[in-house]
Design an enzyme around this catalytic site. Structure first.
Site, PDB file in Angstrom:
ATOM      1  N   CYS A 136       0.834  -1.211   0.000  1.00 52.69           N
ATOM      2  CA  CYS A 136       0.000   0.000   0.000  1.00 52.69           C
ATOM      3  C   CYS A 136       0.864   1.255   0.000  1.00 52.69           C
ATOM      4  O   CYS A 136       1.373   1.666   1.047  1.00 52.69           O
ATOM      5  CB  CYS A 136      -0.929  -0.012   1.217  1.00 52.69           C
ATOM      6  SG  CYS A 136      -1.957   1.452   1.332  1.00 52.69           S
ATOM      7  N   CYS A 139      -0.513   4.131   2.131  1.00 55.84           N
ATOM      8  CA  CYS A 139      -0.304   3.976   3.580  1.00 55.84           C
ATOM      9  C   CYS A 139       1.172   4.202   3.947  1.00 55.84           C
ATOM     10  O   CYS A 139       1.469   4.817   4.968  1.00 55.84           O
ATOM     11  CB  CYS A 139      -0.682   2.577   4.053  1.00 55.84           C
ATOM     12  SG  CYS A 139      -2.132   1.877   3.273  1.00 55.84           S
ATOM     13  N   ASP A 140       2.095   3.684   3.150  1.00 56.74           N
ATOM     14  CA  ASP A 140       3.503   3.626   3.569  1.00 56.74           C
ATOM     15  C   ASP A 140       4.456   4.489   2.747  1.00 56.74           C
ATOM     16  O   ASP A 140       5.623   4.624   3.116  1.00 56.74           O
ATOM     17  CB  ASP A 140       3.990   2.166   3.500  1.00 56.74           C
ATOM     18  CG  ASP A 140       3.145   1.248   4.375  1.00 56.74           C
ATOM     19  OD1 ASP A 140       2.728   1.707   5.451  1.00 56.74           O
ATOM     20  OD2 ASP A 140       2.895   0.100   3.977  1.00 56.74           O
TER      21      ASP A 140
END
Ligand code: NAP
Length: 326
Positions: A136, A139-140
């Site tokens: 992701c 997200c990261d």
């Protein structure tokens, strides 16, 4: 159990398909609950930008997910935040067993559990997940500002996420096992025009290497020449497709060899009153708009199914009267 305790419809999964089904079911006056164990919006939450949702030229994936959610809630859709442990089909009603121990009964079920990122299954992938290995970018990606990252895959997701990561990282290597991307033409053009992205054709990642500070390199192998080399990288983002989340699909339901559920054009499975939509359903294309379309189709079909069952039940004479009549 009184008929008041029975839902007309239970939807399992709160991605674009499930939430659209919720909107249509509430508009059809079905007593409906939607069960979602994560954040409503499903895979949309992992997408930085959605550019093919009609009516919105650009919208963040989680923003679009939130809009679906709010729209469904505006009709009073009951949303239960729990994991479903089992779906037990029945002749009269179907039973949804929640991981917390409660259970719900419903005339119709829509399964909208989608898929999960497919794994490469190579050394270092599982061990370093969350320490440089990710599925992701939204997200990261932030942790890789001005760093070097490897993206694995050649489809729409790998292309989209490479473009997203190029906004943050110093260098993005897109590693693809063939000599042509699977991604759509427009995305391919953008990827090729982005100077921070270098495509490593005919290549696979065979190992992800890390030390105490996290990922520092990947091993690559050329699929044509079998030549091997080490490539320095701080992070690895894997986008090689999805595995269907089919563990709740009841035994006896028709599935294809990839574990996708086969339905008719109304999204109904071979089990009456059980519908499967979105990325869990066998079909040619996987798009947010197609999942939403499945959700609308299945909810309308479920409304018809529930109505027909209820009117058939209402026409049945009570037992006492049946005896008198015979
Ligand atoms: P995908 O289209 O299945 O592509 C997977 C890619 O990973 C392919 O290029 C494949 O290579 C490669 N791959 C598969 N297994 C591999 C392995 N073991 N090692 C190395 N490479 C491997 O998956 P996706 O990109 O996640 O897209 C899934 C679906 O969602 C697609 O239908 C896509 O169009 C759709 N999607 C829609 C949107 C949207 O609506 N905005 C956004 C993203 C994705 P090959 O090409 O050689 O098979």
């Amino acid at each position: 159990m009184s008929s008041h305790d029975i839902y007309d419809l239970v939807i399992i999964g709160g991605g674009p398909g499930g939430l659209t089904a919720g909107i249509y079911a509430m508009r059809a006056a079905l007593k409906t609950a939607l069960i979602e164990m994560g954040v409503p919006g499903g895979q949309m939450n992992n997408s930085d930008s959605v550019e093919n949702w009609p009516g919105d030229e650009h919208i963040g994936g989680s923003e679009l997910g939130m809009k679906f959610h709010q729209h469904a809630q505006s009709y009073g859709l009951e949303i239960i935040s729990q994991e479903v442990a089992e779906l037990e089909p029945g002749l009269e009603v179907h039973t949804v067993k929640l991981a917390g121990g409660d259970q719900l009964s419903a005339h119709a079920i829509i399964l909208a559990t989608g898929g999960s990122p497919r794994k490469l299954d190579i050394p270092g992938e599982e061990e370093h997940y969350g320490k440089g290995v990710s599925y992701c970018a939204v997200c990261d990606g932030f942790f890789f500002r001005d760093k070097t990252v490897v993206v694995v895959g050649g489809g729409d997701t790998a292309a989209e996420e490479s473009l997203y990561l190029a906004k943050l990282a110093k260098q993005v290597y897109l590693v693809h096992r063939r000599d042509a991307l699977r991604a759509g033409a427009l995305l391919q053009q953008r990827v090729k025009a982005e100077c921070k992205i270098e495509i490593l054709w005919n290549s696979v990642v065979t190992e992800i290497k890390a030390n105490d500070s996290g990922v520092y390199a990947v091993d690559l192998q050329n699929t044509q020449t079998a030549e091997k080399k080490e490539l320095a990288a701080d992070g690895v983002f894997i986008y090689i497709g999805f595995e269907p989340n089919n563990k709740l699909v009841p035994a006896g339901t028709k599935m294809n060899a990839d574990g996708l559920v086969v339905t008719d054009e109304k999204c109904e499975t071979n089990a009456p009153g059980i519908y499967v939509i979105g990325d869990l359903r066998e079909k040619a294309y996987r798009q947010i708009v197609i999942s939403a379309s499945d959700g609308a189709t299945a909810a309308l079909a479920a409304a018809h199914y529930v109505e027909t069952r209820k009117s058939a039940e209402a026409c049945e004479l009570p037992e006492a009267l049946q005896t008198e009549a015979s």
